[in-house]
Scaffold this motif. Structure first.
Motif, short mmCIF file in Angstrom:
data_model
loop_
_atom_site.label_atom_id
_atom_site.label_comp_id
_atom_site.label_asym_id
_atom_site.label_seq_id
_atom_site.Cartn_x
_atom_site.Cartn_y
_atom_site.Cartn_z
N LEU A 159 -1.90 -0.35 -5.79
CA LEU A 159 -3.08 -0.02 -4.99
C LEU A 159 -4.24 -0.97 -5.31
CD1 LEU A 159 -2.96 3.88 -5.00
CD2 LEU A 159 -2.43 2.32 -3.12
N LEU B 140 0.83 -1.20 0.00
CA LEU B 140 0.00 0.00 0.00
C LEU B 140 0.87 1.26 0.00
CD1 LEU B 140 -2.77 1.40 0.26
CD2 LEU B 140 -2.55 1.12 2.73
N THR B 141 1.89 1.27 0.83
CA THR B 141 2.78 2.44 0.92
C THR B 141 3.48 2.71 -0.40
OG1 THR B 141 3.15 2.00 3.27
CG2 THR B 141 4.76 3.41 2.16
N THR C 109 -3.59 -4.25 -3.52
CA THR C 109 -3.86 -4.22 -2.07
C THR C 109 -5.36 -4.27 -1.80
OG1 THR C 109 -3.76 -1.79 -1.98
CG2 THR C 109 -1.75 -2.98 -1.49
#
Length: 139
Positions: free
Chosen positions: A130, A104-105, A133
């Motif tokens: 993204l 995600l990061t 995730t």
């Protein structure tokens, strides 16, 4: 086992998904409590861990606890409670990887740098990460 295991965790902890997956594979009855949203649970974790908000922290029906356990240690504890642990399927292993906060990061960083830096390849890479995730949370 009549009482349930309590799994204290947080959305940002990368060790929670593998621990949760192991509990599910073992068909262990457990309750998940996020210490970011439950202050009473946070206080309990701080108490168990001598002032550290370390997660995952597990509390077992016999009163024993495990904090940030190695998977092998948790497997041994679950077996001592009489639970059988089947091997993880490929889908379970993929889901664990897709649920990591690191993905995600990096997705967010790539997307922001790509959009504001006019870098289409980073924008696409961030969007894909993204999406993965989100997919990991849904499967």
């Amino acid at each position: 086992m009549t009482e349930r295991i309590i799994l204290y965790g947080s959305l940002t902890c990368p060790m929670v998904p593998p621990v949760r997956s192991l509990l599910q594979r073992a068909s262990a009855e457990f309750d998940y409590v996020d210490i970011l949203f439950n202050q009473e649970a946070r206080r309990r974790v701080l108490e168990i861990n001598q002032g550290n908000a370390s997660v995952p922290t597990l509390v077992f029906p016999d009163g024993s606890t495990l904090t940030e356990p190695a998977i092998g240690d948790l497997e041994a504890k679950l077996r001592s409670l009489g639970l059988d642990i089947p091997p993880a399927t490929l889908l379970e292993r993929v889901r664990i990887v897709l649920q990591t906060p690191t993905l995600l990061t990096f997705g967010m960083i790539f997307l922001v740098v790509g959009v504001f830096g006019n870098q289409p390849s980073l924008t696409v890479a961030g969007s894909v990460l993204l999406f993965l995730t989100i997919l990991g949370r849904l499967i």
